[in-house]
Write a protein that holds these residues in place. Structure first.
Motif, PDB file in Angstrom:
ATOM      1  N   SER A 277      10.643   6.252   4.472  1.00 22.62           N
ATOM      2  CA  SER A 277      10.930   7.218   5.535  1.00 22.62           C
ATOM      3  C   SER A 277      11.923   6.669   6.545  1.00 22.62           C
ATOM      4  O   SER A 277      12.753   7.413   7.073  1.00 22.62           O
ATOM      5  CB  SER A 277       9.643   7.646   6.243  1.00 22.62           C
TER       6      SER A 277
ATOM      7  N   HIS B  24       9.357  -2.918  -2.310  1.00 18.36           N
ATOM      8  CA  HIS B  24       9.499  -1.652  -1.571  1.00 18.36           C
ATOM      9  C   HIS B  24      10.791  -1.617  -0.774  1.00 18.36           C
ATOM     10  O   HIS B  24      11.432  -0.567  -0.647  1.00 18.36           O
ATOM     11  CB  HIS B  24       8.275  -1.366  -0.705  1.00 18.36           C
TER      12      HIS B  24
ATOM     13  N   THR C 262       0.833  -1.196   0.000  1.00 18.22           N
ATOM     14  CA  THR C 262       0.000   0.000   0.000  1.00 18.22           C
ATOM     15  C   THR C 262       0.875   1.256   0.000  1.00 18.22           C
ATOM     16  O   THR C 262       2.095   1.195   0.186  1.00 18.22           O
ATOM     17  CB  THR C 262      -0.894   0.026   1.239  1.00 18.22           C
ATOM     18  N   LEU C 263       0.229   2.399  -0.167  1.00 18.72           N
ATOM     19  CA  LEU C 263       0.950   3.666  -0.116  1.00 18.72           C
ATOM     20  C   LEU C 263       1.610   3.855   1.245  1.00 18.72           C
ATOM     21  O   LEU C 263       2.736   4.363   1.342  1.00 18.72           O
ATOM     22  CB  LEU C 263      -0.004   4.824  -0.419  1.00 18.72           C
ATOM     23  N   ASP C 264       0.920   3.432   2.298  1.00 21.94           N
ATOM     24  CA  ASP C 264       1.504   3.532   3.637  1.00 21.94           C
ATOM     25  C   ASP C 264       2.735   2.650   3.768  1.00 21.94           C
ATOM     26  O   ASP C 264       3.720   3.026   4.422  1.00 21.94           O
ATOM     27  CB  ASP C 264       0.485   3.144   4.706  1.00 21.94           C
ATOM     28  N   HIS C 265       2.714   1.443   3.177  1.00 17.65           N
ATOM     29  CA  HIS C 265       3.896   0.581   3.182  1.00 17.65           C
ATOM     30  C   HIS C 265       5.078   1.285   2.513  1.00 17.65           C
ATOM     31  O   HIS C 265       6.200   1.275   3.020  1.00 17.65           O
ATOM     32  CB  HIS C 265       3.616  -0.732   2.444  1.00 17.65           C
ATOM     33  N   TRP C 266       4.817   1.868   1.337  1.00 19.92           N
ATOM     34  CA  TRP C 266       5.883   2.571   0.613  1.00 19.92           C
ATOM     35  C   TRP C 266       6.437   3.721   1.443  1.00 19.92           C
ATOM     36  O   TRP C 266       7.657   3.901   1.565  1.00 19.92           O
ATOM     37  CB  TRP C 266       5.352   3.112  -0.718  1.00 19.92           C
ATOM     38  N   ARG C 267       5.546   4.525   1.995  1.00 23.87           N
ATOM     39  CA  ARG C 267       5.970   5.702   2.742  1.00 23.87           C
ATOM     40  C   ARG C 267       6.798   5.323   3.960  1.00 23.87           C
ATOM     41  O   ARG C 267       7.831   5.940   4.244  1.00 23.87           O
ATOM     42  CB  ARG C 267       4.752   6.519   3.174  1.00 23.87           C
ATOM     43  N   ARG C 268       6.355   4.309   4.703  1.00 27.27           N
ATOM     44  CA  ARG C 268       7.084   3.928   5.919  1.00 27.27           C
ATOM     45  C   ARG C 268       8.455   3.376   5.559  1.00 27.27           C
ATOM     46  O   ARG C 268       9.462   3.728   6.188  1.00 27.27           O
ATOM     47  CB  ARG C 268       6.287   2.907   6.725  1.00 27.27           C
TER      48      ARG C 268
END
Length: 236
Positions: A102, A144, A93-99
């Motif tokens: 980051s 990712h 998910t987008l949250d997986h990518w972002r975390r």
């Protein structure tokens, strides 16, 4: 805390609660470095221990300032904090990518930006990023993670070129699958079928990765923008 800056070699190591970060801290302490450990969990083996979210630039900046104030000027920094996660790309998910980005890329950027001004003033220093052989060879269900670690390689080379005139050396270590708690007991990287494909037939140990890190800080003064690859032959 009183200290004689001239008598200290101070290194910040992130991810020191376990695995490669813990091994790096132990290796550097054995070589006479004073290690400040940054992690979300305690790192009692370090001379200085701070709870830090490496994805938070303000937390990182404040923690580095504390090290300088309480221990001494920082001459080395090792960005080893991170995590591993296997997912098919359709489930990332987008949250997986972002975390993922980051923590791995952001954590390295935040640490570098916090220590570089002091290193520039001192006339030099050394920064090491822990990336992965997956950044080079890729892997199924690792998109990712491999992307974040691959971004680190480009970042290290660019930052190395930018920082070398200031006397700051930036390099990377790209381990293969390493025998740390990040790899679960049922991880495919521990399976005999996978290990048999490696020229050395075994996982890399965190202590072996730590030796590479220490080399870049102590002996490898000629290394700038380089990547060492302790991967048991996974990528040759």
């Amino acid at each position: 805390m009183s200290h004689d800056p001239a008598a200290l070699k101070v290194a910040i190591v992130t991810g020191t609660a376990s695995g490669i970060g813990a091994a790096a801290a132990a290796e550097l302490e054995s070589r006479g470095w004073t290690v400040a450990g940054f992690d979300l969990r305690p790192s009692p083996q370090c001379s200085f221990d701070a709870c830090v979210d490496m994805a938070n630039p303000e937390e990182v900046r404040a923690a580095v300032a504390r090290v300088v104030q309480e221990v001494g000027p920082v001459s080395a920094a090792v960005s080893a904090a991170g995590y591993y996660e296997m997912l098919p790309v359709s489930e990332i998910t987008l949250d997986h990518w972002r975390r993922m980005l980051s923590v791995h890329v952001g954590g390295f950027v935040n640490l570098s930006r916090a220590v570089m001004p002091g290193m520039t003033t001192a006339g030099g220093g050394s920064i090491v990023a822990i990336t992965s052989e997956l950044a080079i060879g890729g892997g199924s269900h690792d998109a990712h993670y491999a992307a974040a670690k691959g971004a680190l390689l480009g970042l290290v080379r660019s930052l190395a070129a930018e920082s070398a005139p200031s006397g700051i050396r930036v390099n990377a270590v790209a381990p293969g699958p390493t025998d740390t708690p990040l790899l679960a007991a049922d991880s495919p990287w521990r399976a005999p079928e996978y290990l048999s494909t490696l020229p050395l037939g075994r996982l890399t140990s965190p202590e072996e990765v730590a030796i590479c890190i220490a080399f870049l800080l102590d002996e490898g003064t000629f290394c700038v923008g380089e990547t060492l690859n302790p991967n048991a032959g996974a990528v040759i």
